[in-house]
Write a protein that holds these residues in place. Structure first.
Motif, PDB file in Angstrom:
ATOM      1  N   THR A 100      43.100 -36.404  72.186  1.00 30.85           N
ATOM      2  CA  THR A 100      42.574 -35.133  72.688  1.00 30.85           C
ATOM      3  C   THR A 100      42.444 -35.166  74.203  1.00 30.85           C
ATOM      4  O   THR A 100      42.853 -34.219  74.892  1.00 30.85           O
ATOM      5  N   LEU A 101      41.887 -36.237  74.735  1.00 32.19           N
ATOM      6  CA  LEU A 101      41.739 -36.361  76.187  1.00 32.19           C
ATOM      7  C   LEU A 101      43.097 -36.372  76.881  1.00 32.19           C
ATOM      8  O   LEU A 101      43.266 -35.770  77.932  1.00 32.19           O
ATOM      9  N   GLU A 102      44.059 -37.059  76.290  1.00 37.58           N
ATOM     10  CA  GLU A 102      45.390 -37.134  76.886  1.00 37.58           C
ATOM     11  C   GLU A 102      46.086 -35.773  76.869  1.00 37.58           C
ATOM     12  O   GLU A 102      46.793 -35.434  77.805  1.00 37.58           O
ATOM     13  N   ARG A 103      45.902 -34.991  75.810  1.00 36.80           N
ATOM     14  CA  ARG A 103      46.495 -33.652  75.750  1.00 36.80           C
ATOM     15  C   ARG A 103      45.889 -32.734  76.805  1.00 36.80           C
ATOM     16  O   ARG A 103      46.580 -31.893  77.372  1.00 36.80           O
ATOM     17  N   GLU A 104      44.598 -32.888  77.044  1.00 32.31           N
ATOM     18  CA  GLU A 104      43.909 -32.024  78.005  1.00 32.31           C
ATOM     19  C   GLU A 104      44.223 -32.382  79.452  1.00 32.31           C
ATOM     20  O   GLU A 104      44.039 -31.577  80.341  1.00 32.31           O
ATOM     21  N   ARG A 105      44.676 -33.559  79.649  1.00 33.04           N
ATOM     22  CA  ARG A 105      44.995 -34.030  81.011  1.00 33.04           C
ATOM     23  C   ARG A 105      46.503 -34.191  81.089  1.00 33.04           C
ATOM     24  O   ARG A 105      47.100 -34.936  80.338  1.00 33.04           O
ATOM     25  N   SER A 106      47.132 -33.510  82.024  1.00 34.52           N
ATOM     26  CA  SER A 106      48.594 -33.473  82.056  1.00 34.52           C
ATOM     27  C   SER A 106      49.225 -34.759  82.595  1.00 34.52           C
ATOM     28  O   SER A 106      50.261 -35.186  82.121  1.00 34.52           O
ATOM     29  N   THR A 107      48.642 -35.378  83.606  1.00 32.81           N
ATOM     30  CA  THR A 107      49.239 -36.592  84.171  1.00 32.81           C
ATOM     31  C   THR A 107      48.343 -37.789  83.920  1.00 32.81           C
ATOM     32  O   THR A 107      47.138 -37.734  84.146  1.00 32.81           O
ATOM     33  N   TYR A 108      48.942 -38.856  83.443  1.00 30.36           N
ATOM     34  CA  TYR A 108      48.200 -40.082  83.177  1.00 30.36           C
ATOM     35  C   TYR A 108      48.849 -41.230  83.922  1.00 30.36           C
ATOM     36  O   TYR A 108      49.387 -42.140  83.335  1.00 30.36           O
ATOM     37  N   GLU A 109      48.807 -41.163  85.210  1.00 31.31           N
ATOM     38  CA  GLU A 109      49.330 -42.254  86.016  1.00 31.31           C
ATOM     39  C   GLU A 109      48.200 -43.228  86.302  1.00 31.31           C
ATOM     40  O   GLU A 109      47.067 -42.837  86.503  1.00 31.31           O
ATOM     41  N   PHE A 110      48.572 -44.492  86.329  1.00 28.51           N
ATOM     42  CA  PHE A 110      47.577 -45.496  86.692  1.00 28.51           C
ATOM     43  C   PHE A 110      47.280 -45.319  88.176  1.00 28.51           C
ATOM     44  O   PHE A 110      48.200 -45.197  88.984  1.00 28.51           O
ATOM     45  N   PRO A 111      46.025 -45.254  88.556  1.00 26.82           N
ATOM     46  CA  PRO A 111      45.716 -45.043  89.979  1.00 26.82           C
ATOM     47  C   PRO A 111      46.219 -46.216  90.819  1.00 26.82           C
ATOM     48  O   PRO A 111      46.249 -47.357  90.362  1.00 26.82           O
ATOM     49  N   ASP A 112      46.631 -45.909  92.051  1.00 28.70           N
ATOM     50  CA  ASP A 112      47.080 -46.973  92.946  1.00 28.70           C
ATOM     51  C   ASP A 112      45.984 -48.014  93.115  1.00 28.70           C
ATOM     52  O   ASP A 112      46.226 -49.210  93.032  1.00 28.70           O
ATOM     53  N   LEU A 113      44.790 -47.521  93.353  1.00 25.26           N
ATOM     54  CA  LEU A 113      43.622 -48.399  93.481  1.00 25.26           C
ATOM     55  C   LEU A 113      42.468 -47.769  92.711  1.00 25.26           C
ATOM     56  O   LEU A 113      42.064 -46.658  93.034  1.00 25.26           O
ATOM     57  N   PRO A 114      41.946 -48.456  91.697  1.00 21.88           N
ATOM     58  CA  PRO A 114      40.797 -47.889  90.977  1.00 21.88           C
ATOM     59  C   PRO A 114      39.628 -47.687  91.930  1.00 21.88           C
ATOM     60  O   PRO A 114      39.450 -48.435  92.889  1.00 21.88           O
ATOM     61  N   GLY A 115      38.864 -46.658  91.702  1.00 19.03           N
ATOM     62  CA  GLY A 115      37.681 -46.439  92.513  1.00 19.03           C
ATOM     63  C   GLY A 115      37.563 -45.040  93.075  1.00 19.03           C
ATOM     64  O   GLY A 115      36.759 -44.803  93.967  1.00 19.03           O
ATOM     65  N   ASP A 116      38.362 -44.096  92.584  1.00 17.13           N
ATOM     66  CA  ASP A 116      38.206 -42.718  93.051  1.00 17.13           C
ATOM     67  C   ASP A 116      36.807 -42.203  92.722  1.00 17.13           C
ATOM     68  O   ASP A 116      36.251 -41.394  93.454  1.00 17.13           O
ATOM     69  N   THR A 117      36.268 -42.637  91.607  1.00 14.07           N
ATOM     70  CA  THR A 117      34.875 -42.344  91.261  1.00 14.07           C
ATOM     71  C   THR A 117      34.245 -43.640  90.753  1.00 14.07           C
ATOM     72  O   THR A 117      34.949 -44.524  90.255  1.00 14.07           O
TER      73      THR A 117
END
Length: 174
Positions: A100-117
């Motif tokens: 469900t979460l994946e369908r609701e979110r269109s792009t699932y790229e691994f972040p370059d560096l974790p820590g945006d939040t």
């Protein structure tokens, strides 16, 4: 007014009392479970999460882990005790929530560096920790309930999806 209670027994840091009245020593390896660490990290992630939906999912995960810990502590020591404290349906629930979460979110790229939040970074860390725990428990063949093993195999993917969802909720303009 006195706060002294003659029937009060101070907490003994080396013992844990079960609901059945049995005392387990903290040195018992069942209490040195990586699931305790995982549950603490889930609590931190829940406290930092922006989304009420993510908080509710993390709380449900913590309750599932609590059930697993009850099984590992083995409140019933009988050798014929093979029933799981965790219903098999919970594994399906993990997959359902992730999809469900994946369908609701269109792009699932691994972040370059974790820590945006903060919460996204904690969830990314939890995903890695859970993979490690699952791998460690997989090496102890026959000693772990198959329901717990299946749950922990799927949990990292859900945590990764939650991290992406949480980051999207915190910064929807990206």
């Amino acid at each position: 007014m006195s706060l002294y209670r003659p029937d009060f027994e101070p907490w003994k840091p080396n013992e844990l009392q079960t609901r059945g009245g049995r005392t387990i020593q903290r040195t018992d390896l069942r209490l040195d479970s990586p699931l305790l660490e995982l549950n603490a990290w889930l609590g931190l992630a829940r406290a930092c999460a922006h989304s009420a939906r993510v908080q509710a999912i993390l709380l449900a995960l913590q309750r599932d882990l609590q059930q697993m810990l009850k099984q590992l502590i083995a409140l019933d020591d009988s050798p014929n005790h093979h029933s799981s404290f965790l219903p098999m349906e919970r594994i399906g629930w993990l997959d359902e929530i992730r999809e469900t979460l994946e369908r609701e979110r269109s792009t699932y790229e691994f972040p370059d560096l974790p820590g945006d939040t903060v919460s996204g970074a904690i969830l990314d860390l939890l995903s890695i920790i859970t993979q490690r725990i699952s791998s460690q428990l997989h090496q102890t063949e026959g000693q772990i309930d198959p329901t717990i093993e299946g749950y922990l195999e799927r949990l990292p993917r859900l945590l990764f999806a939650l991290a992406r969802y949480e980051e999207a909720q915190a910064a929807p303009q990206r």
